[in-house]
Enzyme design. Structure first.
Site, PDB file in Angstrom:
ATOM      1  N   HIS A  78       0.851  -1.193   0.000  1.00  0.00           N
ATOM      2  CA  HIS A  78       0.000   0.000   0.000  1.00  0.00           C
ATOM      3  C   HIS A  78       0.890   1.248   0.000  1.00  0.00           C
ATOM      4  O   HIS A  78       2.107   1.153   0.088  1.00  0.00           O
ATOM      5  CB  HIS A  78      -0.868   0.030   1.269  1.00  0.00           C
ATOM      6  CG  HIS A  78      -1.900  -1.053   1.337  1.00  0.00           C
ATOM      7  ND1 HIS A  78      -3.183  -0.813   1.789  1.00  0.00           N
ATOM      8  CD2 HIS A  78      -1.859  -2.380   1.036  1.00  0.00           C
ATOM      9  CE1 HIS A  78      -3.881  -1.943   1.746  1.00  0.00           C
ATOM     10  NE2 HIS A  78      -3.096  -2.899   1.304  1.00  0.00           N
ATOM     11  N   GLU A 151       3.443  -0.196   3.958  1.00  0.00           N
ATOM     12  CA  GLU A 151       3.069   1.147   3.510  1.00  0.00           C
ATOM     13  C   GLU A 151       4.324   1.743   2.879  1.00  0.00           C
ATOM     14  O   GLU A 151       5.302   2.034   3.571  1.00  0.00           O
ATOM     15  CB  GLU A 151       2.589   2.004   4.678  1.00  0.00           C
ATOM     16  CG  GLU A 151       1.264   1.561   5.287  1.00  0.00           C
ATOM     17  CD  GLU A 151       0.056   1.983   4.475  1.00  0.00           C
ATOM     18  OE1 GLU A 151       0.228   2.548   3.373  1.00  0.00           O
ATOM     19  OE2 GLU A 151      -1.078   1.756   4.934  1.00  0.00           O
TER      20      GLU A 151
END
Length: 209
Positions: A78, A151
């Site tokens: 992500h 992330e």
């Protein structure tokens, strides 16, 4: 900053379901998603109402053979924040009733070791914010798969947020190479990271039947 898919929502003019709120483990349980179709964290009308999550669910469940899940580890990618994220997101508890202490030790050790290689921050998902119905919570909670979420770059919206300069993509992708190779080396038995391979990983060859 669009974060949903492009699926129409029946009965409204709004578009999209947040795919990382659409999994059926603790779906909609804890204030970590929205039931409003217009919200960016809309969890969908039901778990797996999005075709994307439904397809991945079907694949993962197809890997259960003779009652044994064949997938041992998983990473989702992500943006953004530069974090190595592990379950759970639905609760602030480090070891709730649905997590074995040894599994939590594996998450922490693997997370810290990968973060030392890509210079990210290792963190339990709820340490960012409460989120429910996520893929890593489902992978672990339903299938005991050791599941992480990266992330990726950048660390802040000031550095580009969801849209960093394209010139840095190659370097920032390569930055994760060593962490991922390390993770793959442990994929056959992630419990080796805490010295518990004899307890959790059979060294006997499988019975051919």
């Amino acid at each position: 900053s669009w974060r949903k898919n492009r699926q129409p929502n029946t009965g409204t003019s709004t578009i999209g379901t947040d795919l990382n709120r659409n999994w059926d483990y603790q779906w909609g349980c804890c204030g970590g998603s929205s039931g409003n179709p217009g919200n960016l964290t809309y969890r969908g009308s039901a778990p797996f109402s999005a075709p994307e999550t439904n397809t991945i669910r079907n694949f993962v469940e197809s890997r259960v053979i003779n009652g044994q899940q064949q997938i041992t580890t998983h990473i989702d990618f992500h943006t953004f924040g530069e974090d190595v994220v592990y379950p759970y997101g639905y609760t602030y508890e480090a070891i709730p009733a649905d997590m074995r202490p040894d599994d939590q030790a594996v998450f922490v050790a693997l997370g810290e070791n990968m973060a030392s290689l890509n210079r990210y921050n290792p963190i339990q998902s709820s340490g960012l914010y409460i989120v429910d119905g996520t893929i890593i919570d489902w992978m672990y909670g339903r299938h005991a798969i050791i599941s992480f979420l990266f992330e990726l770059y950048p660390s802040s919206s000031a550095l580009g947020g969801f849209y960093p300069p394209d010139e840095i993509i190659t370097a920032e992708t390569a930055r994760n190479r060593e962490a991922l190779l390390y993770f793959l080396d442990l994929a056959d038995c992630p419990y080796r990271v805490i010295g518990a391979e004899e307890q959790y990983c059979s060294l006997e060859p499988p019975d051919p039947g």
